[in-house]
Design a protein around this motif. Structure first.
Motif, PDB file in Angstrom:
ATOM      1  N   ALA A 104       0.837  -1.205   0.000  1.00  0.00           N
ATOM      2  CA  ALA A 104       0.000   0.000   0.000  1.00  0.00           C
ATOM      3  C   ALA A 104       0.875   1.259   0.000  1.00  0.00           C
ATOM      4  N   ALA A 105       1.975   1.201   0.763  1.00  0.00           N
ATOM      5  CA  ALA A 105       2.899   2.345   0.796  1.00  0.00           C
ATOM      6  C   ALA A 105       3.497   2.599  -0.581  1.00  0.00           C
ATOM      7  N   TYR A 106       3.726   1.533  -1.328  1.00  0.00           N
ATOM      8  CA  TYR A 106       4.304   1.659  -2.674  1.00  0.00           C
ATOM      9  C   TYR A 106       3.285   2.226  -3.656  1.00  0.00           C
ATOM     10  N   PHE A 107       2.074   1.671  -3.656  1.00  0.00           N
ATOM     11  CA  PHE A 107       1.076   2.063  -4.644  1.00  0.00           C
ATOM     12  C   PHE A 107       0.290   3.322  -4.264  1.00  0.00           C
ATOM     13  N   ILE A 108       0.083   3.545  -2.962  1.00  0.00           N
ATOM     14  CA  ILE A 108      -0.733   4.683  -2.526  1.00  0.00           C
ATOM     15  C   ILE A 108       0.127   5.876  -2.133  1.00  0.00           C
ATOM     16  N   PHE A 109       1.190   5.603  -1.336  1.00  0.00           N
ATOM     17  CA  PHE A 109       2.010   6.704  -0.826  1.00  0.00           C
ATOM     18  C   PHE A 109       3.303   6.901  -1.607  1.00  0.00           C
ATOM     19  N   SER A 110       3.462   6.148  -2.708  1.00  0.00           N
ATOM     20  CA  SER A 110       4.609   6.295  -3.619  1.00  0.00           C
ATOM     21  C   SER A 110       5.959   6.100  -2.937  1.00  0.00           C
ATOM     22  N   GLU A 111       6.016   5.186  -1.980  1.00  0.00           N
ATOM     23  CA  GLU A 111       7.284   4.891  -1.306  1.00  0.00           C
ATOM     24  C   GLU A 111       8.171   4.051  -2.225  1.00  0.00           C
ATOM     25  N   LEU A 165      -4.697   2.825   7.268  1.00  0.00           N
ATOM     26  CA  LEU A 165      -5.590   3.917   7.658  1.00  0.00           C
ATOM     27  C   LEU A 165      -4.971   4.788   8.754  1.00  0.00           C
ATOM     28  N   LEU A 166      -4.236   4.156   9.684  1.00  0.00           N
ATOM     29  CA  LEU A 166      -3.552   4.924  10.722  1.00  0.00           C
ATOM     30  C   LEU A 166      -2.457   5.807  10.112  1.00  0.00           C
ATOM     31  N   LYS A 167      -1.737   5.260   9.122  1.00  0.00           N
ATOM     32  CA  LYS A 167      -0.714   6.054   8.437  1.00  0.00           C
ATOM     33  C   LYS A 167      -1.361   7.192   7.654  1.00  0.00           C
ATOM     34  N   TYR A 168      -2.486   6.893   7.016  1.00  0.00           N
ATOM     35  CA  TYR A 168      -3.191   7.915   6.243  1.00  0.00           C
ATOM     36  C   TYR A 168      -3.670   9.047   7.152  1.00  0.00           C
ATOM     37  N   SER A 169      -4.078   8.702   8.384  1.00  0.00           N
ATOM     38  CA  SER A 169      -4.556   9.734   9.314  1.00  0.00           C
ATOM     39  C   SER A 169      -3.455  10.741   9.627  1.00  0.00           C
TER      40      SER A 169
END
Length: 286
Positions: A104-111, A165-169
């Motif tokens: 998710a970090a790779y695809f959503i947050f571009s890590e 979701l916690l990271k997104y918050s």
């Protein structure tokens, strides 16, 4: 290092309590509901939650309530997975939810991913599917085996969703302690509201054990965060130590206390899981 060991022990103790108390006639959902009361109180005092950051207009309540629904739901899936699949397999699935979080970090947050992290993610997926496949194809009651495999998958995906979701918050400007405290409070209110309609006859023993479970559950979180604060320059130590210790303690408790058997698929999942954690920890050092 004591903090990491204590956090791991608390994590496994939650699983042991859930599995043991279920066999003694305790109501799992009642315990889960009341666990959020003690967890929210402890969270407020331990993290010294700054309530000045809470506002009706600016707080993303939709996110809080989504987490408040997910937390008890996944906790219930955890209890079911412990009951049908056992502690060892459940702990591996729960610990390797980090694989989905990283994707998710790779695809959503571009890590950005290093080669070692890609290997760790790949091996982690192999580990999860080895234990799930082994569970689904067990010779004993086929229907029960498939159902327990689905509970394992729900634990794997569910804990990853909560982590994301916690990271997104945090990207919305919410402090971790504030998000966690509001989520615990909302989860308690929603769970108690549901129980008021579905199970109006609450038993004191479930309330007491639920409060105790909440204390142990929160201790796991608090000690893990404290360990990261102590080893802030070496997060890989905390990550690897916590995850490997939990899996190892899961093996011991599963075999010794609940007479669980290590099948070929379980061995594959166990070793692949540890290898995945080591690869991911190593990638954090680069």
């Amino acid at each position: 290092m004591e903090m990491i060991i204590a956090a791991a022990c608390c994590s496994v103790l939650v699983s042991i309590l859930l599995k043991f108390l279920k066999t003694k006639g305790f109501d799992v959902f009642q315990m889960i509901a009341w666990n959020y009361l003690s967890a929210s109180i402890l969270c407020f005092y331990w993290f010294k939650t700054d309530i000045t950051h809470i506002s009706i207009q600016n707080t993303p309540w939709w996110l809080i309530f989504l987490l408040a629904i997910l937390l008890p739901s996944i906790f219930l899936c955890l209890a079911k997975s412990l009951q049908f699949a056992g502690i060892l397999k459940t702990e591996i699935a729960q610990r390797l939810s980090v694989v989905l979080s990283l994707l998710a970090a790779y695809f959503i947050f571009s890590e950005q991913f290093s080669q070692l992290k890609l290997i760790g993610v790949g091996v982690g997926i192999i580990a999860v599917f080895a234990i799930v496949l082994g569970q689904a194809t067990e010779k004993s009651l086929k229907g029960t085996s498939v159902r327990s495999a689905l509970f394992l998958l729900s634990v794997w995906a569910g804990y990853a969703a909560i982590d994301v979701l916690l990271k997104y918050s945090s990207t919305l400007g919410l402090q971790f302690a504030v998000t966690l405290n509001l989520t615990f409070i909302a989860a308690f209110i929603l769970s108690i509201g549901y129980l008021a309609f579905a199970q109006p006859n609450w038993q004191p023993k479930n309330i007491f054990m639920g409060l105790l479970l909440g204390g142990v559950n929160f201790a796991n979180i608090a000690l893990y965060v404290k360990a990261h604060m102590i080893f802030k320059e070496s997060p890989a130590i905390v990550f690897a130590g916590m995850n490997i210790l939990v899996v190892m303690l899961g093996v011991v408790s599963g075999v010794v206390f609940f007479k669980e058997k290590l099948t070929t698929y379980t061995w594959i999942g166990l070793f692949a899981g540890i290898l995945a954690v080591l690869c991911l920890a190593k990638s954090m050092m680069n």
